[in-house]
Motif scaffolding. Structure first.
Motif, PDB file in Angstrom:
ATOM      1  N   PRO A 192       0.802  -1.215   0.000  1.00 35.70           N
ATOM      2  CA  PRO A 192       0.000   0.000   0.000  1.00 35.70           C
ATOM      3  C   PRO A 192       0.844   1.279   0.000  1.00 35.70           C
ATOM      4  N   LEU A 193       1.966   1.266   0.687  1.00 41.03           N
ATOM      5  CA  LEU A 193       2.789   2.471   0.719  1.00 41.03           C
ATOM      6  C   LEU A 193       3.434   2.744  -0.637  1.00 41.03           C
ATOM      7  N   LEU A 194       3.841   1.683  -1.315  1.00 37.18           N
ATOM      8  CA  LEU A 194       4.411   1.863  -2.646  1.00 37.18           C
ATOM      9  C   LEU A 194       3.354   2.372  -3.616  1.00 37.18           C
ATOM     10  N   ALA A 195       2.137   1.876  -3.496  1.00 30.98           N
ATOM     11  CA  ALA A 195       1.052   2.353  -4.351  1.00 30.98           C
ATOM     12  C   ALA A 195       0.768   3.824  -4.089  1.00 30.98           C
ATOM     13  N   LEU A 196       0.759   4.238  -2.837  1.00 30.19           N
ATOM     14  CA  LEU A 196       0.564   5.652  -2.521  1.00 30.19           C
ATOM     15  C   LEU A 196       1.699   6.514  -3.071  1.00 30.19           C
ATOM     16  N   PHE A 197       2.914   6.001  -3.002  1.00 29.72           N
ATOM     17  CA  PHE A 197       4.052   6.728  -3.559  1.00 29.72           C
ATOM     18  C   PHE A 197       3.910   6.897  -5.065  1.00 29.72           C
ATOM     19  N   LYS A 198       3.510   5.838  -5.758  1.00 33.29           N
ATOM     20  CA  LYS A 198       3.349   5.929  -7.213  1.00 33.29           C
ATOM     21  C   LYS A 198       2.201   6.855  -7.591  1.00 33.29           C
ATOM     22  N   ILE A 199       1.113   6.826  -6.822  1.00 32.90           N
ATOM     23  CA  ILE A 199      -0.011   7.714  -7.101  1.00 32.90           C
ATOM     24  C   ILE A 199       0.392   9.170  -6.888  1.00 32.90           C
ATOM     25  N   THR A 200       1.132   9.451  -5.813  1.00 32.07           N
ATOM     26  CA  THR A 200       1.551  10.831  -5.573  1.00 32.07           C
ATOM     27  C   THR A 200       2.550  11.301  -6.626  1.00 32.07           C
ATOM     28  N   THR A 201       3.398  10.422  -7.110  1.00 28.52           N
ATOM     29  CA  THR A 201       4.333  10.792  -8.172  1.00 28.52           C
ATOM     30  C   THR A 201       3.582  11.123  -9.460  1.00 28.52           C
ATOM     31  N   ALA A 202       2.603  10.302  -9.811  1.00 28.36           N
ATOM     32  CA  ALA A 202       1.810  10.565 -11.015  1.00 28.36           C
ATOM     33  C   ALA A 202       0.995  11.845 -10.862  1.00 28.36           C
ATOM     34  N   LEU A 203       0.437  12.070  -9.687  1.00 28.85           N
ATOM     35  CA  LEU A 203      -0.338  13.281  -9.440  1.00 28.85           C
ATOM     36  C   LEU A 203       0.551  14.523  -9.489  1.00 28.85           C
ATOM     37  N   LYS A 204       1.758  14.404  -8.967  1.00 32.25           N
ATOM     38  CA  LYS A 204       2.699  15.523  -9.031  1.00 32.25           C
ATOM     39  C   LYS A 204       3.057  15.851 -10.477  1.00 32.25           C
ATOM     40  N   SER A 205       3.263  14.824 -11.293  1.00 33.45           N
ATOM     41  CA  SER A 205       3.555  15.062 -12.708  1.00 33.45           C
ATOM     42  C   SER A 205       2.395  15.759 -13.402  1.00 33.45           C
ATOM     43  N   PHE A 206       1.172  15.321 -13.112  1.00 35.34           N
ATOM     44  CA  PHE A 206       0.015  15.952 -13.738  1.00 35.34           C
ATOM     45  C   PHE A 206      -0.163  17.389 -13.279  1.00 35.34           C
ATOM     46  N   VAL A 207       0.064  17.666 -12.009  1.00 37.88           N
ATOM     47  CA  VAL A 207      -0.097  19.030 -11.497  1.00 37.88           C
ATOM     48  C   VAL A 207       0.933  19.956 -12.128  1.00 37.88           C
ATOM     49  N   VAL A 208       2.157  19.502 -12.272  1.00 39.82           N
ATOM     50  CA  VAL A 208       3.191  20.333 -12.902  1.00 39.82           C
ATOM     51  C   VAL A 208       2.847  20.584 -14.362  1.00 39.82           C
ATOM     52  N   LEU A 209       2.375  19.557 -15.068  1.00 33.94           N
ATOM     53  CA  LEU A 209       1.975  19.740 -16.463  1.00 33.94           C
ATOM     54  C   LEU A 209       0.766  20.663 -16.567  1.00 33.94           C
ATOM     55  N   ALA A 210      -0.175  20.535 -15.650  1.00 35.81           N
ATOM     56  CA  ALA A 210      -1.355  21.402 -15.668  1.00 35.81           C
ATOM     57  C   ALA A 210      -0.964  22.856 -15.419  1.00 35.81           C
ATOM     58  N   LEU A 211      -0.025  23.084 -14.509  1.00 36.25           N
ATOM     59  CA  LEU A 211       0.459  24.449 -14.288  1.00 36.25           C
ATOM     60  C   LEU A 211       1.152  25.006 -15.530  1.00 36.25           C
ATOM     61  N   GLY A 212       1.891  24.154 -16.215  1.00 37.22           N
ATOM     62  CA  GLY A 212       2.515  24.578 -17.466  1.00 37.22           C
ATOM     63  C   GLY A 212       1.497  24.943 -18.522  1.00 37.22           C
ATOM     64  N   VAL A 213       0.438  24.159 -18.624  1.00 38.28           N
ATOM     65  CA  VAL A 213      -0.622  24.465 -19.586  1.00 38.28           C
ATOM     66  C   VAL A 213      -1.329  25.752 -19.203  1.00 38.28           C
ATOM     67  N   ILE A 214      -1.612  25.928 -17.924  1.00 37.72           N
ATOM     68  CA  ILE A 214      -2.307  27.139 -17.483  1.00 37.72           C
ATOM     69  C   ILE A 214      -1.451  28.384 -17.729  1.00 37.72           C
ATOM     70  N   LEU A 215      -0.150  28.278 -17.503  1.00 40.04           N
ATOM     71  CA  LEU A 215       0.716  29.448 -17.663  1.00 40.04           C
ATOM     72  C   LEU A 215       1.032  29.772 -19.114  1.00 40.04           C
ATOM     73  N   PHE A 216       1.272  28.747 -19.940  1.00 38.97           N
ATOM     74  CA  PHE A 216       1.769  29.003 -21.284  1.00 38.97           C
ATOM     75  C   PHE A 216       0.736  28.831 -22.387  1.00 38.97           C
ATOM     76  N   PHE A 217      -0.376  28.136 -22.133  1.00 36.12           N
ATOM     77  CA  PHE A 217      -1.423  27.939 -23.137  1.00 36.12           C
ATOM     78  C   PHE A 217      -2.799  28.208 -22.528  1.00 36.12           C
ATOM     79  N   PRO A 218      -3.102  29.431 -22.118  1.00 32.13           N
ATOM     80  CA  PRO A 218      -4.341  29.664 -21.372  1.00 32.13           C
ATOM     81  C   PRO A 218      -5.566  29.966 -22.234  1.00 32.13           C
ATOM     82  N   GLN A 219      -5.540  29.716 -23.542  1.00 29.33           N
ATOM     83  CA  GLN A 219      -6.624  30.127 -24.410  1.00 29.33           C
ATOM     84  C   GLN A 219      -7.829  29.194 -24.284  1.00 29.33           C
ATOM     85  N   PRO A 220      -8.982  29.702 -23.819  1.00 24.98           N
ATOM     86  CA  PRO A 220     -10.204  28.902 -23.873  1.00 24.98           C
ATOM     87  C   PRO A 220     -10.780  28.960 -25.288  1.00 24.98           C
TER      88      PRO A 220
END
Length: 90
Positions: free
Chosen positions: A1-29
């Motif tokens: 379970p701890l390894l699964a939580l670690f992998k989920i947090t790593t994937a979530l961190k990657s998505f959050v960083v990518l989402a921030l990049g999209v929000i900052l550099f490609f904000p066109q609705p």
């Protein structure tokens, strides 16, 4: 379970960083409707994830430490010295 939580947090961190990049550099609705903009945002995140995570990791997957050190020391050093010379010349 701890390894699964670690992998989920790593994937979530990657998505959050990518989402921030999209929000900052490609904000066109593209629409006035929030669900269309949400789909467009997720599509931009997916494309950025494909480029940044998949292609970069597959291209540099088998670098040894000495190869990575040689690449990351020589190329940035040359670029830094070139930019320093250009700053002094201009």
């Amino acid at each position: 379970p701890l390894l699964a939580l670690f992998k989920i947090t790593t994937a979530l961190k990657s998505f959050v960083v990518l989402a921030l990049g999209v929000i900052l550099f490609f904000p066109q609705p593209i629409s006035q409707f929030w669900f269309v903009n949400l789909i467009w945002f997720l599509f931009k995140c997916l494309i950025l994830m494909l480029i940044s995570l998949t292609l970069v990791k597959s291209a540099t997957g088998r670098l040894r430490i000495d190869q990575a050190f040689k690449f990351y020391v020589t190329l940035p050093t040359i670029l830094a010295l070139t930019s320093l010379v250009l700053v002094f010349v201009m």
